[in-house]
Enzyme design. Structure first.
Site, PDB file in Angstrom:
ATOM      1  N   CYS A 113     -32.828   2.780  88.923  1.00 13.69           N
ATOM      2  CA  CYS A 113     -31.926   2.291  87.874  1.00 13.69           C
ATOM      3  C   CYS A 113     -32.229   2.870  86.502  1.00 13.69           C
ATOM      4  O   CYS A 113     -31.416   2.724  85.577  1.00 13.69           O
ATOM      5  CB  CYS A 113     -31.998   0.769  87.823  1.00 13.69           C
ATOM      6  SG  CYS A 113     -31.730  -0.023  89.422  1.00 13.69           S
ATOM      7  N   HIS A 250     -29.660  -1.598  81.365  1.00 12.33           N
ATOM      8  CA  HIS A 250     -29.277  -1.526  82.781  1.00 12.33           C
ATOM      9  C   HIS A 250     -28.675  -2.868  83.169  1.00 12.33           C
ATOM     10  O   HIS A 250     -29.228  -3.935  82.878  1.00 12.33           O
ATOM     11  CB  HIS A 250     -30.504  -1.212  83.631  1.00 12.33           C
ATOM     12  CG  HIS A 250     -30.312  -1.469  85.084  1.00 12.33           C
ATOM     13  ND1 HIS A 250     -29.217  -1.020  85.787  1.00 12.33           N
ATOM     14  CD2 HIS A 250     -31.075  -2.167  85.979  1.00 12.33           C
ATOM     15  CE1 HIS A 250     -29.311  -1.408  87.043  1.00 12.33           C
ATOM     16  NE2 HIS A 250     -30.430  -2.103  87.186  1.00 12.33           N
ATOM     17  N   ASN A 280     -24.706  -4.705  89.956  1.00 20.24           N
ATOM     18  CA  ASN A 280     -25.776  -3.752  89.671  1.00 20.24           C
ATOM     19  C   ASN A 280     -25.444  -2.431  90.374  1.00 20.24           C
ATOM     20  O   ASN A 280     -25.502  -2.347  91.596  1.00 20.24           O
ATOM     21  CB  ASN A 280     -27.102  -4.315  90.176  1.00 20.24           C
ATOM     22  CG  ASN A 280     -28.290  -3.404  89.919  1.00 20.24           C
ATOM     23  OD1 ASN A 280     -28.133  -2.232  89.609  1.00 20.24           O
ATOM     24  ND2 ASN A 280     -29.487  -3.952  90.069  1.00 20.24           N
TER      25      ASN A 280
END
Length: 323
Positions: A113, A250, A280
């Site tokens: 990520c 993020h 996500n």
């Protein structure tokens, strides 16, 4: 540092899967998911590959910003869900964009990520060395193909998508960058690759092909990583949080961001969040969020923005730049 962000773009698959849709296939509820994560829906690819998402996000950045693709001489793709180990997604993207006839450096990176942060930092170093002039960096994931859709602890969190940025070496707008890593020896966040199958060795072991995550440990890591990343670039530039227009983290979990905001005494509205709509998307999330920020907020020239990532590896880092 001699580069600036001159373009952003994104792409997400058309299929939007809501929490109510997930209620039909696993033991969960819209309230359970939303109160714990802030996610309402996520985009899921039905037939598009990671390369397809990468290409469409790159094309979105190129076309809406009138970028001449013949000026791109560096392509970096951040992904943990490539279609192939080789050739790289970046090399395939180069071909799909039709710039094979030029001298272009193309490669993939894996920082989960934090991938887009790593990619921007790497590209900035290439540009600063004057070996390259213009870089296309794309974070792209098709996480739906590596999720156990019976595991409500993970499958409700992730989505598919791609986010792109283009860096140019005309003037200094990236003010500071920071990356860090710490080996995840206890494997709190993992995604297995190809198992060992040596015909001359021991009997092979069966391993899961799905993502696994220790949610409580990753939550603790994430709150540390965001604070550490923000503090570093602020200190390096002799700035304070009041000098920053927006922080683009993020997009993993709204509760993580809310906790960081409380600990650091930062107004929550300074953090730009869109996790509600995408879930996500790992390496894609910061790029998608940044493009949404550009489209929905009235940014002014000179606004300072922090991008901050954290993810598997474990990896974390940030970019502080001037709009």
């Amino acid at each position: 540092m001699l580069s600036k962000i001159i373009a952003t773009g994104k792409y997400a698959p058309q299929l939007a899967v809501s929490n109510l849709d997930l209620e039909k296939i696993i033991d969960t509820s819209d309230d359970w998911i939303y109160t714990r994560t802030g996610i309402r829906k996520r985009r899921i690819s039905q037939s598009e590959s990671t390369l397809d998402l990468t290409y469409k996000a790159a094309l979105n950045a190129i076309e809406k910003n009138n970028i001449n693709i013949d000026t791109i001489d560096l392509i970096i793709v951040a992904t943990v869900t490539p279609d192939h180990f080789m050739p790289s997604t970046a090399c395939l993207l180069q071909s799909k964009l039709g710039i094979d006839h030029l001298q272009v450096t193309s490669f993939d990176i894996n920082a989960a990520c934090t991938g887009l942060i790593y990619g921007i930092q790497i590209a900035d170093k290439f540009i600063s060395s004057r070996s390259h002039k213009r870089a296309l960096i794309v974070g792209a994931e098709t996480f739906s193909k590596v999720l156990d859709w019976e595991d409500r602890g993970t499958c409700v969190l992730f989505g598919d998508g791609a986010g792109a940025v283009i860096l140019d070496g005309e003037e200094d707008k990236i003010l500071s960058d920071y990356t860090n890593s710490s080996g995840d020896k206890l494997l709190h966040l993992t995604l297995p690759a190809v198992p060992l199958e040596n015909p001359f060795g021991a009997e092979k072991k069966e391993i899961s092909r799905y993502l696994t995550m220790n949610g409580s440990e990753i939550f603790k890591f994430a709150t540390f990583a965001i604070k550490d990343s923000i503090d570093f670039v602020l200190e390096q530039c002799n700035l304070n949080i009041d000098d920053i227009a927006y922080i683009v983290p993020h997009q993993a979990n709204q509760r993580i961001i809310a906790k960081v905001a409380r600990v650091m005494k930062i107004p929550l509205d300074k953090f730009y969040m869109n996790v509600e709509h995408y879930g996500n998307t790992s390496a894609a999330s910061i790029g998608i969020a940044l493009d949404d920020l550009y489209e929905t907020k009235n940014l002014k020239s000179g606004d300072k923005i922090i991008l901050v990532g954290f993810g598997g590896g474990l990896t974390w880092g940030s970019i502080l730049y001037e709009y």
